[in-house]
Design a protein around this motif. Structure first.
Motif, PDB file in Angstrom:
ATOM      1  N   VAL A   1      -1.805   2.383  -5.113  1.00  0.00           N
ATOM      2  CA  VAL A   1      -1.424   3.771  -4.839  1.00  0.00           C
ATOM      3  C   VAL A   1      -2.678   4.628  -4.747  1.00  0.00           C
ATOM      4  CG1 VAL A   1      -0.054   5.727  -5.661  1.00  0.00           C
ATOM      5  CG2 VAL A   1       0.644   3.411  -6.237  1.00  0.00           C
ATOM      6  N   ASP A   2      -2.744   5.468  -3.708  1.00  0.00           N
ATOM      7  CA  ASP A   2      -3.861   6.389  -3.670  1.00  0.00           C
ATOM      8  C   ASP A   2      -3.772   7.307  -4.891  1.00  0.00           C
ATOM      9  OD1 ASP A   2      -1.579   7.551  -2.422  1.00  0.00           O
ATOM     10  OD2 ASP A   2      -2.811   9.030  -1.396  1.00  0.00           O
ATOM     11  N   HIS A   3      -4.915   7.634  -5.465  1.00  0.00           N
ATOM     12  CA  HIS A   3      -4.978   8.389  -6.724  1.00  0.00           C
ATOM     13  C   HIS A   3      -4.117   9.648  -6.658  1.00  0.00           C
ATOM     14  CE1 HIS A   3      -6.494  10.381 -10.255  1.00  0.00           C
ATOM     15  NE2 HIS A   3      -6.766  11.438  -9.506  1.00  0.00           N
TER      16      HIS A   3
ATOM     17  N   LEU B   1       0.856  -1.185   0.000  1.00  0.00           N
ATOM     18  CA  LEU B   1       0.000   0.000   0.000  1.00  0.00           C
ATOM     19  C   LEU B   1       0.887   1.227   0.000  1.00  0.00           C
ATOM     20  CD1 LEU B   1      -2.742  -1.037   2.567  1.00  0.00           C
ATOM     21  CD2 LEU B   1      -2.788  -1.196   0.070  1.00  0.00           C
ATOM     22  N   ASN B   2       0.648   2.111  -0.946  1.00  0.00           N
ATOM     23  CA  ASN B   2       1.429   3.341  -1.076  1.00  0.00           C
ATOM     24  C   ASN B   2       0.459   4.503  -0.933  1.00  0.00           C
ATOM     25  OD1 ASN B   2       3.034   5.489  -1.759  1.00  0.00           O
ATOM     26  ND2 ASN B   2       3.578   4.720  -3.782  1.00  0.00           N
TER      27      ASN B   2
ATOM     28  N   ALA C   1       8.404   9.422  -3.886  1.00  0.00           N
ATOM     29  CA  ALA C   1       9.519   8.593  -4.358  1.00  0.00           C
ATOM     30  C   ALA C   1       9.239   7.111  -4.144  1.00  0.00           C
ATOM     31  CB  ALA C   1      10.805   9.003  -3.649  1.00  0.00           C
ATOM     32  N   ARG C   2       8.413   6.785  -3.149  1.00  0.00           N
ATOM     33  CA  ARG C   2       8.072   5.394  -2.863  1.00  0.00           C
ATOM     34  C   ARG C   2       7.419   4.729  -4.074  1.00  0.00           C
ATOM     35  NH1 ARG C   2       4.240   6.149   0.610  1.00  0.00           N
ATOM     36  NH2 ARG C   2       5.716   6.917   2.131  1.00  0.00           N
ATOM     37  N   THR C   3       6.643   5.490  -4.844  1.00  0.00           N
ATOM     38  CA  THR C   3       5.994   4.950  -6.041  1.00  0.00           C
ATOM     39  C   THR C   3       7.044   4.370  -6.984  1.00  0.00           C
ATOM     40  OG1 THR C   3       4.282   6.640  -5.819  1.00  0.00           O
ATOM     41  CG2 THR C   3       4.439   5.526  -7.949  1.00  0.00           C
ATOM     42  N   PHE C   4       8.122   5.094  -7.190  1.00  0.00           N
ATOM     43  CA  PHE C   4       9.187   4.656  -8.094  1.00  0.00           C
ATOM     44  C   PHE C   4      10.034   3.563  -7.447  1.00  0.00           C
ATOM     45  CE2 PHE C   4       8.048   9.017  -9.095  1.00  0.00           C
ATOM     46  CZ  PHE C   4       7.720   8.889 -10.440  1.00  0.00           C
TER      47      PHE C   4
END
Length: 184
Positions: A68-70, A34-35, A54-57
């Motif tokens: 990922v939350d929108h 969960l991000n 940065a966590r997304t990448f």
């Protein structure tokens, strides 16, 4: 707490911040990451989704599946088949259950996100783009440097150039400054 045998049990260390290696082990052992982007001004999901953390990448680079939350900028960074987003806690739960039941779909999405990150979103890509925007063309990475003119040649060329009066010099300087300002 003593005898836990979950895949995450060995990752637990001392209370506090988790180090990089432990984070890698946790991400690798987690089927659905969960991000959620932090928002200090509101409880729950951030109502102003105008940035991507940065966590997304990092999760994508690790090959980890993530919900990922929108975020408004995400479609410009990842295609729909590379990232799964949610807009509410209920949607997040439903998606988590869906992808826990369909692990092969989650693995495929994570692999596509990883490919995209390695192809377009590494630190090297970011620095190259920053330099492209910040440096003049002759200083760009890969640019062929202009041949250097010797001081003697420059003085000889200047001696043969037509003489400018002070007003012409000032006008040329102002024109150059105007061009620099327009370029910004």
């Amino acid at each position: 707490m003593g005898g836990e045998t979950t895949p995450l049990a060995p990752c637990r260390g001392e209370p506090g911040r988790v180090d990089t290696e432990a984070t890698r082990r946790i991400v690798a052992a987690t089927r659905v990451n969960l991000n959620m982007h932090a928002a200090a001004h509101v409880m729950g999901l951030d109502p102003q989704p105008d940035f991507v953390n940065a966590r997304t990448f990092a999760l994508a680079a690790c090959g980890a599946f993530q919900l990922v939350d929108h975020r408004e900028p995400l479609p410009a960074l990842f295609d729909a088949g590379e990232m799964v987003t949610f807009r509410s806690a209920a949607e997040m739960r439903a998606l988590a259950e869906h992808y826990l039941d369909r692990a092969e779909d989650a693995v495929a999405i994570a692999a596509r996100a990883r490919e995209r990150v390695l192809r377009e979103h590494t630190c090297e890509h970011r620095v190259t783009e920053l330099l492209r925007q910040a440096l003049p063309p002759h200083l760009q990475p890969g640019a062929t440097p202009a041949p250097q003119e010797s001081l003697d040649d420059a003085l000889a060329r200047a001696a043969q150039a037509p003489r400018l009066d002070d007003e012409e010099i000032e006008l040329r300087i102002l024109a150059d400054v105007r061009e620099v300002v327009r370029a910004r």
